[in-house]
Structures are given as structure tokens and as C-alpha cells.
Design a protein around this motif. Structure first.
Motif, PDB file in Angstrom:
ATOM      1  N   TYR A 132      32.349  29.462   0.235  1.00 58.01           N
ATOM      2  CA  TYR A 132      32.383  28.507  -0.869  1.00 58.01           C
ATOM      3  C   TYR A 132      32.523  27.114  -0.286  1.00 58.01           C
ATOM      4  O   TYR A 132      33.184  26.913   0.734  1.00 58.01           O
ATOM      5  N   ILE A 133      31.894  26.132  -0.954  1.00 58.48           N
ATOM      6  CA  ILE A 133      32.047  24.726  -0.585  1.00 58.48           C
ATOM      7  C   ILE A 133      32.304  23.942  -1.867  1.00 58.48           C
ATOM      8  O   ILE A 133      31.634  24.155  -2.880  1.00 58.48           O
ATOM      9  N   HIS A 161      21.901  27.632   0.212  1.00 56.25           N
ATOM     10  CA  HIS A 161      23.002  27.161  -0.625  1.00 56.25           C
ATOM     11  C   HIS A 161      22.540  26.998  -2.064  1.00 56.25           C
ATOM     12  O   HIS A 161      21.405  26.629  -2.337  1.00 56.25           O
ATOM     13  N   SER A 162      23.443  27.331  -2.980  1.00 55.38           N
ATOM     14  CA  SER A 162      23.123  27.292  -4.398  1.00 55.38           C
ATOM     15  C   SER A 162      24.382  26.999  -5.185  1.00 55.38           C
ATOM     16  O   SER A 162      25.498  27.085  -4.656  1.00 55.38           O
ATOM     17  N   LEU A 163      24.194  26.661  -6.445  1.00 57.09           N
ATOM     18  CA  LEU A 163      25.321  26.319  -7.309  1.00 57.09           C
ATOM     19  C   LEU A 163      25.716  27.514  -8.159  1.00 57.09           C
ATOM     20  O   LEU A 163      24.870  28.133  -8.806  1.00 57.09           O
ATOM     21  N   LEU A 171      27.729  27.725  -3.267  1.00 55.13           N
ATOM     22  CA  LEU A 171      27.736  28.947  -2.467  1.00 55.13           C
ATOM     23  C   LEU A 171      26.863  28.739  -1.242  1.00 55.13           C
ATOM     24  O   LEU A 171      25.734  28.263  -1.353  1.00 55.13           O
ATOM     25  N   LEU A 172      27.370  29.093  -0.083  1.00 56.15           N
ATOM     26  CA  LEU A 172      26.582  29.034   1.153  1.00 56.15           C
ATOM     27  C   LEU A 172      26.470  30.443   1.717  1.00 56.15           C
ATOM     28  O   LEU A 172      27.480  31.085   2.011  1.00 56.15           O
ATOM     29  N   ASP A 204      16.011  31.143 -10.930  1.00 60.36           N
ATOM     30  CA  ASP A 204      16.589  29.966 -11.592  1.00 60.36           C
ATOM     31  C   ASP A 204      17.397  29.068 -10.666  1.00 60.36           C
ATOM     32  O   ASP A 204      17.801  27.979 -11.068  1.00 60.36           O
ATOM     33  N   SER A 205      17.689  29.513  -9.439  1.00 59.59           N
ATOM     34  CA  SER A 205      18.693  28.773  -8.655  1.00 59.59           C
ATOM     35  C   SER A 205      18.226  28.455  -7.242  1.00 59.59           C
ATOM     36  O   SER A 205      17.100  28.777  -6.844  1.00 59.59           O
ATOM     37  N   GLY A 206      19.132  27.830  -6.477  1.00 58.85           N
ATOM     38  CA  GLY A 206      18.795  27.384  -5.134  1.00 58.85           C
ATOM     39  C   GLY A 206      18.378  28.486  -4.195  1.00 58.85           C
ATOM     40  O   GLY A 206      17.526  28.277  -3.326  1.00 58.85           O
ATOM     41  N   ASN A 207      18.968  29.679  -4.330  1.00 65.36           N
ATOM     42  CA  ASN A 207      18.574  30.739  -3.403  1.00 65.36           C
ATOM     43  C   ASN A 207      17.246  31.388  -3.773  1.00 65.36           C
ATOM     44  O   ASN A 207      16.796  32.310  -3.102  1.00 65.36           O
ATOM     45  N   ASP A 208      16.605  30.892  -4.851  1.00 69.60           N
ATOM     46  CA  ASP A 208      15.263  31.347  -5.228  1.00 69.60           C
ATOM     47  C   ASP A 208      14.178  30.380  -4.772  1.00 69.60           C
ATOM     48  O   ASP A 208      12.983  30.671  -4.887  1.00 69.60           O
TER      49      ASP A 208
END
Length: 282
Positions: A132-133, A161-163, A171-172, A204-208
Motif C-alpha cells: 500500500y502507498i 499501481h492502481s487506486l 496499490l503497488l 476499469d483501473s490502473g492494473n488494466d
């Protein structure tokens, strides 16, 4: 013409309505109807572990998939004799990127970066080191530190990384270089013999983002954050695949959030499949 479809979709805030926006009450039943079509093979592509995937299927009454790409791409499960089993060929392939280094060795190399907070044990695996960051931290500087230290260690990694929107924390995930969602989808595509035009991905998110910006036909559901939409479009343009990304719209009978956005994108990319569920556009 698309006569069969490998439907690969993220779970949280894509087919699971756990974001801020509302879900049309008919969207999930229609999604289940789509997934029951014999020509559709369903794959969940998620940051969740297998246990949490099973929990979500039960809690949200989701259709059972034929494959699960879990833990942000680091594990692929297939069902054999009614049991989920890891695809060992994938595990052996991605292991090469960490150059024999263990999860503990990578963690030790990063343990003095004070902005990193190790995630819970059940969110880790042999090829997934997760932190977590804080939202307020200097993310660019932190990622640079992580990259430098792991490069010195000799491990080839991807930093994803994503929210986490509900928790408002970043999240990292540190993965083997070739163990992202995109690489896992492409591996499964090759194993099953699907052409790229016979795949649709939804997220929908950063890891996509790596998939959303690739040549794989991809849907970004309408409830995605504005910065993710901008980054996905930019990445698709940069990679020369602007036609491969579809942003779900609100002017659809069921709206564009969550499973409604997925349905909308399937109708867009694979109308021959989409017409079987007969949802009017507006």
C-alpha cells in the motif's frame, strides 16, 4: 465476423458494482445470459486471489468462468475434474523473470523504503509482492526507488499501481516482467487458439491499462475514473491501436456502468454474439 468469443473481464468495479456509481438492475442478469451462450468462453482477470474470486461469485451471483487469471496475472487457473488447478506452464514461464530471486529477497531489498506498507499475507504469492502507498505520497519517486533496487538485485519486474477507490489508497503490485494481466491473457489466447479479434477484455483501473492500451479489443466501463480513461486513450494512441479501445457510454438501455458497460462493448466489438441477447441500444 466473430463466431466465438473469449470474454476476459476484470471483477471489482467492472462486473462487481462496488464503486460509487449505481448499477442497472437488469445488467447482471443480462451479463449472465451473455455468458451462457455456447460461443462465449468466460475468463475472470483480477487482482483477487482464488478464494476471493469464489467469494465474489457467490456474493454477487456472477456466472462461473472457465478460466481464472488471478493475483494481477501471476496465476492462471483452469478447472479439471471440478477443481481449480494452476496452469504450471504459466508458473514456469514467469518464474524466469525473477532470476531465481525469492519473494522474501525482493521484500528485503525494499524494506527501508518507508512509504511502502506491505499488504496482508493472503494478498501475496510467490510471484506477487504487494504494497500500500498513501494517496499523498510522491508516487513517481517511490516507484523510481523500487525500480533501482530491484534492478540491482537482478530481478526483471513489472510495477503495476492502481487506486483502491473505496479505501482511497494506492496499490503497488510487483510482478515478474511478463506476468501482467496482458501477458496472461495473451498466454491463454495462445493456449486456446483464439485470434485477437475473437477476444474482448473489460476493465476499469490502473492494473488494466496494459491490456486497454494494446491491440486486444478492450472495453473501459463508464464508471472508470476520468484519469484512467485519459491514460487508456493516450496509451492506445501511443501504441497505434486507437480502434481497439471502446469507452462505454451512458446512452445505452442499461447505461454504461459495470456489467452494462461490458455488454455494450461486446455488442460493439462482436455484434454477431451481442445480438443473441437482444438488448436495445437505447
Amino acid at each position: 465476423m466473430v463466431n466465438r468469443l473469449l470474454l476476459c473481464t476484470d471483477m471489482d468495479r467492472t462486473i462487481i458494482p462496488n464503486g460509487r456509481q449505481t448499477e442497472h438492475p437488469d445488467a447482471r442478469p443480462q451479463f449472465a445470459k451473455l455468458c451462457s451462450i455456447p460461443q462465449v468462453k468466460l475468463v475472470y482477470v483480477t487482482g483477487r486471489s482464488l478464494a476471493l474470486v469464489k467469494q465474489a461469485i457467490s456474493e454477487y451471483d456472477l456466472p462461473e468462468p472457465e478460466y481464472i487469471i488471478s493475483d494481477v496475472g501471476t496465476i492462471i487457473y483452469e478447472k479439471k475434474k471440478s477443481k481449480w488447478q494452476k496452469m504450471q506452464a504459466w508458473q514456469e514461464l514467469i518464474a524466469k523473470d525473477w532470476q531465481g530471486k525469492s519473494h522474501d529477497q525482493l521484500e528485503k531489498a525494499l524494506n527501508t523504503i518507508v512509504e511502502l506498507e506491505l499488504q496482508e499475507a493472503h494478498k501475496q504469492n510467490d510471484f506477487k509482492l504487494s504494497y500500500y502507498i498513501s494517496m499523498d505520497a510522491d508516487h513517481k519517486s517511490i516507484l523510481a526507488k523500487v525500480e533501482t533496487r530491484l534492478a540491482k538485485l537482478g530481478a526483471n519486474v513489472s510495477l503495476i499501481h492502481s487506486l483502491d477507490e473505496p479505501e482511497q489508497i494506492v496499490l503497488l503490485d510487483i510482478l515478474p516482467r511478463n506476468a501482467t494481466k496482458k501477458h496472461a491473457v495473451e498466454f491463454l489466447q495462445k493456449q486456446l487458439g483464439y485470434k485477437t479479434r475473437e477476444i474482448v477484455f473489460a476493465g476499469d483501473s490502473g492494473n488494466d491499462l496494459q491490456v486497454l492500451g494494446s491491440s486486444i479489443p478492450s472495453i473501459l466501463v463508464a464508471n472508470a475514473e476520468a484519469d484512467i480513461k485519459a491514460k487508456a486513450i493516450e496509451l492506445a494512441d501511443k501504441n497505434g491501436h486507437p480502434e481497439a479501445i471502446y469507452l462505454a457510454k451512458e446512452n445505452f438501455a442499461l447505461g454504461g456502468n459495470y456489467t452494462a458497460g461490458v455488454l455494450q462493448g461486446v455488442i460493439y466489438f462482436a455484434p454477431e454474439i451481442g445480438e443473441k441477447i437482444k438488448i436495445p441500444w437505447s
